[in-house]
Design a protein around this motif. Structure first.
Motif, mmCIF file in Angstrom:
data_model
loop_
_atom_site.group_PDB
_atom_site.id
_atom_site.type_symbol
_atom_site.label_atom_id
_atom_site.label_comp_id
_atom_site.label_asym_id
_atom_site.label_seq_id
_atom_site.Cartn_x
_atom_site.Cartn_y
_atom_site.Cartn_z
ATOM 1 N N PHE A 523 0.529 -1.322 -0.059
ATOM 2 C CA PHE A 523 0.164 0.066 0.114
ATOM 3 C C PHE A 523 1.098 1.200 0.216
ATOM 4 N N MET A 524 0.475 2.417 -0.870
ATOM 5 C CA MET A 524 1.379 3.621 -1.089
ATOM 6 C C MET A 524 -0.139 4.706 -0.381
ATOM 7 N N LEU A 525 0.946 5.605 0.677
ATOM 8 C CA LEU A 525 0.239 6.730 0.438
ATOM 9 C C LEU A 525 0.852 7.790 0.605
ATOM 10 N N ASN A 526 0.688 8.997 -0.995
ATOM 11 C CA ASN A 526 1.655 9.786 -0.767
ATOM 12 C C ASN A 526 3.325 9.776 -1.316
ATOM 13 N N GLY A 527 2.919 8.820 -1.797
ATOM 14 C CA GLY A 527 4.525 8.243 -2.698
ATOM 15 C C GLY A 527 5.607 7.065 -1.596
ATOM 16 N N LYS A 528 4.595 6.722 -0.029
ATOM 17 C CA LYS A 528 5.818 6.065 0.614
ATOM 18 C C LYS A 528 4.209 5.389 0.916
ATOM 19 N N PRO A 529 5.994 3.938 1.382
ATOM 20 C CA PRO A 529 5.004 2.918 1.842
ATOM 21 C C PRO A 529 3.927 2.464 2.679
ATOM 22 N N TYR A 530 3.105 2.648 2.781
ATOM 23 C CA TYR A 530 1.808 2.690 3.967
ATOM 24 C C TYR A 530 1.068 0.936 4.558
ATOM 25 N N PHE A 531 1.694 1.082 5.683
ATOM 26 C CA PHE A 531 1.302 0.378 6.497
ATOM 27 C C PHE A 531 0.599 0.298 8.054
ATOM 28 N N PHE A 532 -0.943 -0.092 8.220
ATOM 29 C CA PHE A 532 -1.663 0.400 9.955
ATOM 30 C C PHE A 532 -2.401 -0.586 9.994
ATOM 31 N N ALA A 533 -2.869 -0.928 11.107
ATOM 32 C CA ALA A 533 -3.678 -1.386 12.170
ATOM 33 C C ALA A 533 -4.871 -0.949 12.884
ATOM 34 N N GLY A 534 -5.537 -1.749 11.653
ATOM 35 C CA GLY A 534 -7.775 -1.358 11.747
ATOM 36 C C GLY A 534 -8.654 -2.364 12.691
ATOM 37 N N LYS A 569 -7.530 7.454 19.449
ATOM 38 C CA LYS A 569 -7.648 7.438 21.287
ATOM 39 C C LYS A 569 -6.566 5.785 20.993
ATOM 40 N N ASN A 570 -6.809 4.477 20.425
ATOM 41 C CA ASN A 570 -6.410 3.387 20.593
ATOM 42 C C ASN A 570 -5.571 3.413 19.495
ATOM 43 N N GLY A 571 -5.372 4.118 18.346
ATOM 44 C CA GLY A 571 -4.490 3.495 17.191
ATOM 45 C C GLY A 571 -4.889 3.002 15.754
ATOM 46 N N VAL A 572 -6.357 3.336 15.871
ATOM 47 C CA VAL A 572 -6.682 2.344 14.623
ATOM 48 C C VAL A 572 -7.393 3.401 13.633
ATOM 49 N N ALA A 573 -6.668 2.957 13.097
ATOM 50 C CA ALA A 573 -6.321 3.872 11.477
ATOM 51 C C ALA A 573 -7.552 4.053 10.474
ATOM 52 N N VAL A 574 -7.703 2.709 10.702
ATOM 53 C CA VAL A 574 -8.914 2.415 9.296
ATOM 54 C C VAL A 574 -9.742 1.355 9.223
ATOM 55 N N VAL A 575 -11.269 2.097 9.293
ATOM 56 C CA VAL A 575 -11.939 0.766 10.119
ATOM 57 C C VAL A 575 -13.017 0.629 8.708
ATOM 58 N N ARG A 576 -13.170 -0.801 8.948
ATOM 59 C CA ARG A 576 -13.956 -1.877 7.749
ATOM 60 C C ARG A 576 -15.977 -1.486 8.183
ATOM 61 N N THR A 577 -16.551 -1.072 7.373
ATOM 62 C CA THR A 577 -18.019 -0.843 8.362
ATOM 63 C C THR A 577 -19.072 -1.082 6.979
ATOM 64 N N TRP A 578 -20.018 -1.363 7.238
ATOM 65 C CA TRP A 578 -21.104 -1.738 6.390
ATOM 66 C C TRP A 578 -22.075 -0.484 6.072
ATOM 67 N N GLY A 579 -22.096 -0.141 4.594
ATOM 68 C CA GLY A 579 -22.211 0.504 3.802
ATOM 69 C C GLY A 579 -24.134 0.620 2.920
ATOM 70 N N PHE A 580 -24.457 -0.757 3.623
ATOM 71 C CA PHE A 580 -25.246 -1.501 2.797
ATOM 72 C C PHE A 580 -26.012 -1.930 4.208
ATOM 73 N N ASN A 581 -28.112 -2.383 3.835
ATOM 74 C CA ASN A 581 -28.981 -2.855 4.618
ATOM 75 C C ASN A 581 -30.760 -2.437 3.886
ATOM 76 N N THR A 582 -31.589 -3.660 3.485
ATOM 77 C CA THR A 582 -32.325 -3.575 2.985
ATOM 78 C C THR A 582 -33.565 -3.374 3.474
ATOM 79 N N GLN A 583 -32.773 -3.772 5.277
ATOM 80 C CA GLN A 583 -33.410 -3.815 6.479
ATOM 81 C C GLN A 583 -35.015 -2.692 6.318
ATOM 82 N N SER A 584 -36.025 -2.364 6.961
ATOM 83 C CA SER A 584 -36.903 -1.306 6.863
ATOM 84 C C SER A 584 -36.187 -0.264 8.959
ATOM 85 N N TRP A 585 -35.001 -0.492 9.300
ATOM 86 C CA TRP A 585 -35.007 0.059 10.335
ATOM 87 C C TRP A 585 -33.685 0.379 9.463
ATOM 88 N N HIS A 586 -33.008 1.958 10.068
ATOM 89 C CA HIS A 586 -31.780 2.158 9.303
ATOM 90 C C HIS A 586 -31.822 1.555 8.050
#
Length: 869
Positions: A523-534, A569-586
């Motif tokens: 992975f690269m970010l702004n031309g430099k290698p990028y490692f992360f904890a998520g 605060k705990n150092g999380v740089a990347v969060v994987r999250t849902w962008g879907f829901n076909t049910q009525s609530w939310h």
């Protein structure tokens, strides 16, 4: 907006025609003088040593008190004699124009004026500041000529006027950027014609220099010359006042350039990796070219001058990529993104210019342009805003009355009309060469200017109004109006969102800059290698009631903000999250093709809060499993099987089209809190096609995986066409007999990740599940095998998209340490544990703030940051 028909490109540098001709108007004395419209002369008050202007929130301040102003421009004072300088500045002071913007550059080719890009008499009245010295193979300074600039500052200070110093020009008038590029071409030729040891300037020339106008922003040699010029000015001692420029409160601000763009006056072309417009080039490879320059050089100025503000000097063009805004004021064509510029910490205020008659716009459009910029700067960015130039040729008095009223009522911190013009030696008046000049009388009894005095009266009254105004009211929560020019009536704007996010913990997260890309196995970010904890936090979209008629009722912004602050605060740089829901609530799509705007607004806020806390998002677009509807619901809508987790989705054209329609709606959305298209949001790390897709139980395809591969290719290509900025992940689990981890399920690791549309590999190890039954050593071996296949064989980065061990299994911290050690040792790109929960609902895999495993995670996060470039 055809550049061949533009003047000043929309206005092709028309201001720079500086052959001063004289209009020998009849000079008449009038008892009315500048009492036209009830105006009276204003007594000048000289500036004191502490009268620096600074930015505080949305206000400009002097001595802790709010400062609003009306001002003007006058380019010619930097090279004319003291009579003409005195006339302009005294007239400005008498009418309350308390800030004057001028050019702090006159760049020519050689000292005799040859090799100059300015073809309108490059040496102005015998004056040039900056020229090429062939003997030194470098630019040189004319300090005697700079005494003209010294006098302007000296005279302005005595009159209580502040001065904006613009440091270079996008246009060829007065030299500017194209003169730097011309110098660079000259040094290249000189070095090629002689041994490279000829001068120091011949060493370390960037071979990537292409002789383009926009090389000004990136070529190291040119940037060094520009910084040297800036340093020469900032550290200069005024011969009249003996004050260093950096210590002179007369200087309102340093302005990086007059109207920076990718395109110039035509002397040099534009490279294809500068302009952002997709319709022209079909891609957006270097969205940060000018923005990166702004960040670099503004930071440099702040490092040598702590007293003065810095502005960009751009025209205020918004960058709504992929949007059909209709013209270059908002479609990124010029490579300008005024919101991105203003977000930079070392830029103190938003800049904009306004010439609707040159842009093919009308007065009403221009009025909205003023209002939109005021609201965007204050409400979205929390900074002041200055209208650095405005002009209109017809009905100036009524037009300027409309615009100055909009400027005042919208909270514009300052505005400067183009331009004040005055008397010339010999008893005449400087010619109104461009049709924008405003003539005001210097005094009540002196010579009266030609033409209509009504415009001057309007501007003088506005100056008094601005000078007498108090502090601006605090901005509402960030929900700025769209910066698009007026078009057909828009749907009602959503109600204001809840209060802005709280400040993240000190020292605060780093600002997000740039898109994450890949280069082989990295992975690269702004031309430099990028490692992360998520981390995974799949249900962010459910925070709030999910009911009500406005977004404040629908979501819980305070909880969203607090949770992102906890993860950061705990150092999380990347969060994987849902962008879907076909049910009525939310539900994002509770019925086929029916998109819930309030739910999408909540996700807008999630992305807004993530950015505010320095966190990037991996957004999963659907689910193989039935949770929140998943592909099962799409099959039902398509009249297909109602069996849970039915792989026939991947061969059902109606179901697939339903998925693609949803994806398009999501990916092309513009965030209502930031006015940024999702496709251009640097807070988004990647799109994930689906959570854990399989085509399992369909005979030989369990092994060949061709059905799922076809879907991955189709969906991946579809998203890449919509959004070339962001990465794409498959979301598969990595099961397979070859790895000793589960069976063959129609989602072969190598087959799926070989797709050219998939940018990195995905796997989800749950080693203590009964069907897996792995120990720590075999888990480490599995991670190593995946990473080797991905990074060595497929030349793509590896991402452990989910992992955890059942809390009841015991020793979870030991497991985490072993997994993280393997991730670090194998140079895997990153991982995301399952899952960081915002409230305690999962006693098996859920992680809460303060859990002991997070101490292990924090150490790993620090290690991954160290590994990054």
């Amino acid at each position: 907006l055809n550049s061949s028909t533009k003047c000043h490109a929309i206005m092709l540098g028309w201001r720079g025609i500086v052959l001063v001709t004289l209009v020998f108007a009849a000079i008449e004395n009038s008892a009315n003088g500048i009492r036209e419209g009830g105006d009276t002369p204003l007594a000048p008050t000289p500036l004191t040593d502490s009268d620096f202007v600074s930015a505080k929130g949305i206000d400009l301040t002097v001595g802790g008190k709010p400062f609003r102003f009306a001002g003007t421009n006058c380019y010619y004072v930097t090279y004319q004699d003291t009579f003409m300088v005195d006339d302009v500045l005294e007239t400005a002071a008498n009418h309350g124009f308390s800030v004057v913007r001028i050019w702090a550059y006159i760049d020519i080719g050689h000292a005799d004026g040859s090799h100059s890009v300015d073809k309108n008499g490059p040496i102005k009245n015998g004056v040039a500041f900056h020229y090429w010295d062939p003997a030194a193979n470098a630019p040189a300074y004319n300090d005697t000529a700079l005494e003209h600039l010294d006098y302007v500052l000296f005279k302005a200070r005595s009159l209580g006027i502040r001065v904006v110093l613009s440091l270079t020009n996008n246009w060829a008038d007065f030299g500017g950027m194209d003169q730097y590029v011309s110098w660079r071409k000259e040094v290249t030729s000189a070095c090629a014609a002689a041994p490279l040891t000829q001068t120091a300037a011949c060493h370390n020339l960037d071979p990537g220099f292409g002789g383009y106008h926009d090389d000004f922003y990136t070529d190291p040699t040119i940037k060094a010359w520009y910084k040297a010029w800036v340093n020469h000015l900032v550290t200069r001692q005024n011969v009249h006042s003996q004050v260093l420029y950096r210590d002179d409160p007369t200087i309102f601000a340093w302005e990086l350039a007059n109207e920076p763009r990718c395109q110039g006056s035509g002397a040099f072309g534009t490279s294809k990796n500068c302009t952002l417009n997709y319709a022209v080039y079909g891609k957006d490879p270097v969205a940060w070219k000018i923005t990166g320059w702004v960040e670099e050089v503004s930071g440099y100025i702040k490092s040598i001058d702590a007293n003065h503000m810095v502005g960009t000097g751009d025209e205020g063009y918004f960058c709504e990529r992929y949007q059909t805004c209709g013209d270059a004021t908002c479609d990124c064509y010029y490579g300008v993104d005024t919101i991105a510029f203003t977000r930079i910490a070392t830029i103190d205020y938003m800049s904009l210019h306004l010439y609707p008659d040159q842009w093919g716009k009308d007065v009403e459009w221009a009025t909205n342009y003023i209002t939109n910029h005021s609201q965007t700067a204050h409400n979205l960015l929390g900074k002041p805003v200055v209208l650095g130039e405005f002009g209109y040729k017809n009905s100036q008095d009524s037009t300027y009355e409309t615009w100055t009223s909009a400027s005042f009522s919208s909270g514009m911190n300052g505005d400067m009309f183009w331009m004040i013009s005055g008397r010339a030696d010999g008893g005449g008046w400087v010619d109104n060469y461009d049709g924008y000049a405003v003539y005001c009388p210097n005094s009540t009894s002196g010579p009266q200017p030609p033409g209509d005095k009504a415009t001057c009266s309007v501007l003088t009254a506005h100056a008094k109004q601005m000078a007498g105004s108090g502090p601006l009211p605090p901005p509402p929560p960030p929900s700025p109006p769209s910066p698009n020019p007026p078009g057909p009536p828009s749907p009602p704007s959503p109600p204001p969102p809840p209060p802005s996010p709280p400040a993240p913990p000190s020292p605060g997260p780093p600002p997000l800059k740039g898109f994450v890309t890949t280069n082989g196995p990295r992975f690269m970010l702004n031309g430099k290698p990028y490692f992360f904890a998520g981390a995974n936090s799949y249900d962010l979209f459910t925070i709030g009631s999910g009911s009500g008629t406005n977004i404040s009722q629908y979501m819980d912004a305070e909880t969203i903000d607090a949770f992102f602050a906890t993860m950061a605060k705990n150092g999380v740089a990347v969060v994987r999250t849902w962008g879907f829901n076909t049910q009525s609530w939310h539900g994002f799509e509770p019925n086929q093709g029916e998109y819930n705007e309030l739910q999408f607004q909540e996700f807008d806020y999630i992305a807004f809060s993530a950015r505010a806390h320095g966190i990037r998002l991996i957004i999963t677009l659907d689910n193989y499993w039935t949770a929140y509807g998943g592909i099962d619901q799409r099959l039902k809508w398509a009249g297909g099987s109602a069996s849970p987790n039915d792989g026939t989705f991947f061969t059902n054209e109606k179901a697939i089209q339903s998925y693609l329609d949803y994806v398009q709606h999501f990916v092309t959305r513009t965030n209502t809190f930031t006015n940024t298209s999702y496709r251009n949001d640097e807070a988004i790390f990647a799109w994930e096609l689906m959570n854990e897709p399989r085509h399992q139980g369909y005979g030989s395809d369990d092994n060949t995986s061709q059905i799922l591969r076809a879907f991955v290719d189709r969906a991946g290509a579809f998203i890449k066409d919509l959004d070339p900025n962001h990465l794409i992940s498959s979301g598969i689990e990595g099961h397979g007999v070859e790895f000793g981890f589960g069976g063959n399920e129609g989602n072969n690791f190598t087959v799926i990740h070989s797709s050219k549309y998939i940018d990195f590999c995905s796997a989800h190890p749950y080693p203590t599940e009964s069907w897996a039954n792995l120990n720590i050593a075999s888990t480490q071996a599995l991670l190593t095998a995946w990473t080797h296949d991905c990074q060595a064989n497929l030349q793509k980065p590896m991402f452990i998209g989910e992992f955890n061990v059942d809390k009841n299994h015991g020793g979870r911290s030991q497991w985490w340490k072993a997994i993280f050690d393997t991730v670090e040792q194998t140079d895997a790109g990153g991982s995301a544990f399952w899952w960081f929960q915002h409230h305690a609902v999962d006693g098996e895999y859920g992680i809460n703030d303060g859990d002991p495993e997070l101490a292990v995670f924090q150490t790993h996060a620090a290690n991954m940051r160290k590994k990054s470039g």
